[in-house]
Design an enzyme around this catalytic site. Structure first.
Site, PDB file in Angstrom:
ATOM      1  N   THR A   1       0.823  -1.213   0.000  1.00 15.39           N
ATOM      2  CA  THR A   1       0.000   0.000   0.000  1.00 15.39           C
ATOM      3  C   THR A   1       0.857   1.262   0.000  1.00 15.39           C
ATOM      4  O   THR A   1       1.901   1.322   0.646  1.00 15.39           O
ATOM      5  CB  THR A   1      -0.906  -0.009   1.245  1.00 15.39           C
ATOM      6  OG1 THR A   1      -1.684  -1.194   1.205  1.00 15.39           O
ATOM      7  CG2 THR A   1      -1.820   1.192   1.292  1.00 15.39           C
ATOM      8  N   GLU A   2       0.389   2.268  -0.724  1.00 17.76           N
ATOM      9  CA  GLU A   2       1.108   3.552  -0.805  1.00 17.76           C
ATOM     10  C   GLU A   2       0.128   4.690  -0.509  1.00 17.76           C
ATOM     11  O   GLU A   2      -1.086   4.467  -0.471  1.00 17.76           O
ATOM     12  CB  GLU A   2       1.717   3.696  -2.205  1.00 17.76           C
ATOM     13  CG  GLU A   2       2.717   2.581  -2.484  1.00 17.76           C
ATOM     14  CD  GLU A   2       3.535   2.816  -3.750  1.00 17.76           C
ATOM     15  OE1 GLU A   2       3.238   3.777  -4.494  1.00 17.76           O
ATOM     16  OE2 GLU A   2       4.461   2.026  -3.978  1.00 17.76           O
TER      17      GLU A   2
ATOM     18  N   SER B   1      -6.646  -0.036  -2.504  1.00 11.61           N
ATOM     19  CA  SER B   1      -7.380  -1.081  -3.236  1.00 11.61           C
ATOM     20  C   SER B   1      -6.804  -1.272  -4.626  1.00 11.61           C
ATOM     21  O   SER B   1      -6.712  -2.388  -5.144  1.00 11.61           O
ATOM     22  CB  SER B   1      -8.854  -0.678  -3.377  1.00 11.61           C
ATOM     23  OG  SER B   1      -9.459  -0.621  -2.110  1.00 11.61           O
TER      24      SER B   1
ATOM     25  N   ILE C   1       1.577   0.693   6.943  1.00  8.27           N
ATOM     26  CA  ILE C   1       2.292  -0.575   7.065  1.00  8.27           C
ATOM     27  C   ILE C   1       2.373  -0.993   8.535  1.00  8.27           C
ATOM     28  O   ILE C   1       3.008  -0.304   9.354  1.00  8.27           O
ATOM     29  CB  ILE C   1       3.725  -0.455   6.469  1.00  8.27           C
ATOM     30  CG1 ILE C   1       3.672   0.077   5.024  1.00  8.27           C
ATOM     31  CG2 ILE C   1       4.462  -1.779   6.563  1.00  8.27           C
ATOM     32  CD1 ILE C   1       2.853  -0.747   4.058  1.00  8.27           C
TER      33      ILE C   1
ATOM     34  N   GLU D   1      -6.310  -5.080   4.117  1.00  7.46           N
ATOM     35  CA  GLU D   1      -6.262  -6.404   3.457  1.00  7.46           C
ATOM     36  C   GLU D   1      -7.491  -6.669   2.579  1.00  7.46           C
ATOM     37  O   GLU D   1      -8.046  -7.764   2.561  1.00  7.46           O
ATOM     38  CB  GLU D   1      -6.076  -7.500   4.499  1.00  7.46           C
ATOM     39  CG  GLU D   1      -4.824  -7.242   5.314  1.00  7.46           C
ATOM     40  CD  GLU D   1      -3.925  -8.426   5.466  1.00  7.46           C
ATOM     41  OE1 GLU D   1      -3.988  -9.318   4.610  1.00  7.46           O
ATOM     42  OE2 GLU D   1      -3.145  -8.429   6.419  1.00  7.46           O
TER      43      GLU D   1
ATOM     44  N   THR E   1     -10.739  -4.025   1.205  1.00  5.24           N
ATOM     45  CA  THR E   1     -11.914  -3.418   1.838  1.00  5.24           C
ATOM     46  C   THR E   1     -13.124  -4.341   1.671  1.00  5.24           C
ATOM     47  O   THR E   1     -13.125  -5.239   0.827  1.00  5.24           O
ATOM     48  CB  THR E   1     -12.263  -2.078   1.164  1.00  5.24           C
ATOM     49  OG1 THR E   1     -12.505  -2.345  -0.224  1.00  5.24           O
ATOM     50  CG2 THR E   1     -11.136  -1.059   1.289  1.00  5.24           C
TER      51      THR E   1
END
Ligand code: CAA
Length: 400
Positions: free
Chosen positions: A127-128, A133, A158, A368, A370
């Site tokens: 994720t950034e 998603s 994170i 993890e 939505t």
């Protein structure tokens, strides 16, 4: 044959996790949650009981337990607090199991064995700031320079960012493919905290999981040996999706434990608290909420057990895992909201744990995958738009 009994080994892992939670987590959780800090005694205690590697094969320093045991341990830890289960989600689900499945022997010896022994902690960076998603929307790049790749970018939300020693991260190695959002331009790397140019930080002011570390990772010209690429170039997106199959499973098991915690707290309180001369347990609308918790707990457990059973057989479990994660998180949110309701004004205060359950339940419907992503995935399976084909690699089959 379907068997709903747990083996002696599975029950032993459950009891070990339950004992650890009661001894190390529950007594002080209110204090750590209020302080928004992780209990420093927790990771060493998890390492000492081998929980940090218990479903990794013995050859790599683990205990060689099966995936149902993992689900049971997640239930027990999240029964005490979500932050404890999150450790298993990232360290085992999103880091160790993918390395076990996808990395070559040398990387496994170097980066899996110390993690399974609990000497080093691993986490996962997909994720950034502008890509959650939409995983293919990530912006981090890894440009080849001789026998290294130079990483630049930022990872956000994170778990254990400020704690981990090793990071399994995803970056574009093919910049042409990045322009076209072709996922076969993404690769996976193991990055060490000690590599120059890597910095991390913590995110404060979270709604829930306050006793757990959540943060960001920044890569500024971080030179990563090309040998730290996991599997082949261009396979990173598939590895990331595989990681999520394992991480989501741990979230499903954990959320099931949270539902049980809500149910147990409500059962106890509703026999103690009286209104209109009766214990509130005898009021039908309270019974309704407790009945929903009971039902949610039972079917959430069956769903994660089915996914765990598939994993034990070495069969792909993407659909079953997504369903288990979606439903368990949905039921946990409802159970926690109703638990606050059953406790009335006391549920609104952190004097009782249900307020923490309520705050903790929310995140799992976001991280993890939505609830919307899982809803769409299940619709697409039903509509025939999504199909799980045989993977090139899958979790190693294990004896129960
Ligand atoms: N395992 C292995 N390979 C897989 C896979 C799996 N589970 N799922 C898909 N793949 C493969 C497919 O076979 C396909 O390969 P080919 O191109 O060779 O056919 C490829 O990956 C692309 O698959 P899809 O077409 O299914 O991918 P998609 O673009 O439709 O996926 C999506 C869309 C389902 C929305 C996906 O992007 C997704 O799951 N997004 C959510 C991401 C997410 O959950 N992020 C949270 C991270 S948690 C975190 O970062 C927090 C922390 O604390 C660490």
């Amino acid at each position: 044959m379907i068997d709903f009994d747990f083996t002696e080994n599975q029950l032993a892992v459950r009891d070990m996790a339950r004992e650890l939670a009661a001894r190390v987590i529950t007594p002080d959780i209110q204090k750590w949650d209020r302080a928004q800090k992780a209990n420093p005694a927790l990771l060493p205690a998890m390492a000492e009981t081998n929980l940090l590697g218990f479903c990794i094969p013995e050859t790599y320093g683990g205990l060689g337990m099966d995936y149902i045991s993992l689900g049971l341990a997640c239930e027990e830890l999240e029964y005490a607090d979500t932050s404890a289960r999150v450790i298993l989600s990232v360290h085992i689900g999103l880091y160790s199991l993918p390395i076990l499945t996808w990395a070559g022997e040398e990387l496994k010896q170097k980066y899996l064995t110390p993690a399974a022994r609990g000497e080093k902690i691993g986490t996962f960076g997909l994720t950034e700031p502008a890509a959650g998603s939409d995983a293919v929307g990530l912006q981090t790049t890894a440009v080849r320079d001789g026998d290294h790749f130079i990483l630049n970018g930022e990872k956000m939300w994170i778990s254990l960012a400020d704690v981990a020693d090793y990071f399994l991260v995803f970056a574009w190695t093919d910049l042409e493919k990045k322009k076209n959002r072709d996922h076969s331009g993404i690769s996976a790397f193991i990055v060490e905290r000690e590599f120059e140019g890597l910095t991390t930080g913590s995110i404060h002011g979270k709604l829930g999981v306050r006793a757990g570390n959540t943060g960001f990772i920044s890569f500024q010209d971080v030179a990563v040996p090309a040998s730290n690429m996991v599997y082949d170039e261009g396979q990173g997106f598939k590895i990331a999706m595989f990681c999520l199959d394992q991480g989501r499973y741990t979230v499903a098991g954990g959320s099931t434990g949270l539902i049980r915690a809500c149910r147990d707290a409500c059962v106890k309180y509703s026999w103690e608290r009286k209104t209109f001369t009766q214990p509130i347990a005898e009021h039908q609308l309270v019974k309704q909420m407790i009945a929903n918790m009971e039902a949610g707990y039972e079917y959430s457990r069956y769903l994660w057990m089915k996914a765990g059973w598939l994993k034990n057989q070495g069969k792909r479990s993407t659909k079953a895992t997504s369903l288990a994660k979606w439903i368990a998180c949905r039921e946990a949110e409802e159970a926690a909201a109703n638990a606050v309701q059953v406790f009335g004004a006391y549920g609104f205060s952190d004097e009782y744990p249900v307020e923490r359950y309520y705050r903790n339940s929310k995140g799992a419907s976001i991280y993890e995958g939505t609830r919307e992503i899982h809803t769409l995935m299940q619709a697409d399976y039903a509509l025939g738009i999504r199909k799980d084909k045989q993977l090139e690699r899958d979790l190693p089959m294990v004896e129960q």
